[in-house]
Design a protein around this motif. Sequence first.
Motif, short mmCIF file in Angstrom:
data_model
loop_
_atom_site.label_atom_id
_atom_site.label_comp_id
_atom_site.label_asym_id
_atom_site.label_seq_id
_atom_site.Cartn_x
_atom_site.Cartn_y
_atom_site.Cartn_z
N GLU A 152 0.85 -1.19 0.00
CA GLU A 152 0.00 0.00 0.00
C GLU A 152 0.88 1.24 0.00
O GLU A 152 1.87 1.32 0.72
CB GLU A 152 -0.94 0.02 1.21
N GLY A 153 0.50 2.20 -0.81
CA GLY A 153 1.23 3.46 -0.86
C GLY A 153 1.92 3.70 -2.19
O GLY A 153 2.85 2.98 -2.53
N GLY A 154 1.45 4.68 -2.94
CA GLY A 154 2.14 5.10 -4.15
C GLY A 154 1.93 4.26 -5.39
O GLY A 154 2.63 4.44 -6.38
N ILE A 155 0.98 3.33 -5.36
CA ILE A 155 0.72 2.51 -6.55
C ILE A 155 -0.22 3.29 -7.47
O ILE A 155 -1.39 3.50 -7.16
CB ILE A 155 0.11 1.15 -6.18
N TRP A 156 0.32 3.70 -8.63
CA TRP A 156 -0.44 4.54 -9.55
C TRP A 156 -0.78 3.84 -10.86
O TRP A 156 -1.63 4.31 -11.62
CB TRP A 156 0.36 5.81 -9.88
N SER A 157 -0.13 2.74 -11.15
CA SER A 157 -0.34 2.12 -12.46
C SER A 157 -0.46 0.60 -12.34
O SER A 157 0.02 0.00 -11.36
CB SER A 157 0.84 2.44 -13.39
N PRO A 158 -1.07 -0.05 -13.34
CA PRO A 158 -1.13 -1.51 -13.34
C PRO A 158 0.26 -2.14 -13.33
O PRO A 158 0.45 -3.21 -12.74
CB PRO A 158 -1.86 -1.82 -14.66
N GLU A 159 1.23 -1.47 -13.95
CA GLU A 159 2.60 -2.00 -13.97
C GLU A 159 3.19 -2.02 -12.56
O GLU A 159 3.85 -2.98 -12.16
CB GLU A 159 3.47 -1.15 -14.90
N GLN A 160 2.94 -0.98 -11.80
CA GLN A 160 3.43 -0.94 -10.42
C GLN A 160 2.71 -1.98 -9.57
O GLN A 160 3.33 -2.61 -8.70
CB GLN A 160 3.22 0.46 -9.84
N LEU A 161 1.44 -2.17 -9.81
CA LEU A 161 0.68 -3.19 -9.08
C LEU A 161 1.25 -4.58 -9.37
O LEU A 161 1.44 -5.39 -8.45
CB LEU A 161 -0.79 -3.12 -9.48
N HIS A 162 1.53 -4.84 -10.62
CA HIS A 162 2.09 -6.13 -11.01
C HIS A 162 3.45 -6.35 -10.34
O HIS A 162 3.75 -7.45 -9.86
CB HIS A 162 2.25 -6.20 -12.53
N LYS A 163 4.26 -5.29 -10.26
CA LYS A 163 5.58 -5.41 -9.63
C LYS A 163 5.44 -5.71 -8.14
O LYS A 163 6.24 -6.47 -7.57
CB LYS A 163 6.39 -4.13 -9.86
N ALA A 164 4.44 -5.13 -7.51
CA ALA A 164 4.20 -5.41 -6.08
C ALA A 164 3.86 -6.88 -5.87
O ALA A 164 4.40 -7.53 -4.97
CB ALA A 164 3.08 -4.52 -5.56
N PHE A 165 2.99 -7.42 -6.72
CA PHE A 165 2.65 -8.84 -6.58
C PHE A 165 3.83 -9.73 -6.93
O PHE A 165 3.98 -10.82 -6.36
CB PHE A 165 1.43 -9.18 -7.43
N ALA A 166 4.68 -9.27 -7.83
CA ALA A 166 5.89 -10.04 -8.15
C ALA A 166 6.82 -10.13 -6.95
O ALA A 166 7.62 -11.07 -6.84
CB ALA A 166 6.61 -9.41 -9.34
N ALA A 167 6.72 -9.16 -6.03
CA ALA A 167 7.52 -9.20 -4.80
C ALA A 167 6.98 -10.22 -3.81
O ALA A 167 7.63 -10.51 -2.81
CB ALA A 167 7.56 -7.81 -4.16
#
Length: 228
Positions: A187-202
């Motif tokens: 949570e925090g600073g997720i602005w795009s689907p690409e950033q969301l995907h990177k978070a789940f990749a973590a």
Amino acid sequence: MRNDEILQRIKGGLVVSCQALEGEPLHSSYIMGRMAFAAYEGGAVAIRANTPEDIREIKKTVGLPVIGLHKVDYPDSEIYITPTMKEIDGLIQAGCDIIAIDATKRIRPKGQTLDELFRQARSKYPDQLFMADTSCYEEGLHAQELGFDLVGTTMSGYTEYTKGTVLPNYDLMKRYVDTLNIPVVAEGGIWSPEQLHKAFAAGVWTAVVGTAITRPREITRRFVNALS
């Protein structure tokens, strides 16, 4: 739903934060209920919401789990996300599935520590799911030790000692995932689907997106600023 069912329901999905403070154009429990319904139709697995009033309206509107918090400013503390037992009691009465609490190391109203508040809350509500809103690794580790059920990166960049942190804080997400034994919430600073995907990749359990979806004033400003 049982606690394990709630956690499984949000795993791998998007939580949408539907919040509007006083002074913001969409400040209205009814509007937040409709916003939550729009998020539900869009595929959200849960809603994060502020105040018992908004949460009651949202729970009347959608059948999704709700991560509830209550933002209240106290003159003797920097903490505003569910700062005291008064707010926790109100969120319980509103029927929150998960209650989010500021779990930073800062002192709470009337000099209370997080340890004191959480032990009181856990004793009073032993079966309630609690999420720790943290800003740095030490806080997440401590939250797990205290017995929180989930840990989020919510406050990263928003405490004095984490100012300037680049968001989303993928490093903190990954460190939590690698070392903690409770679900991690990005949570925090997720602005795009690409950033969301990177978070789940973590490896996070779930992720919360708010401003980028539910705050049109801020979204508009972002586009306008791109023209400068």
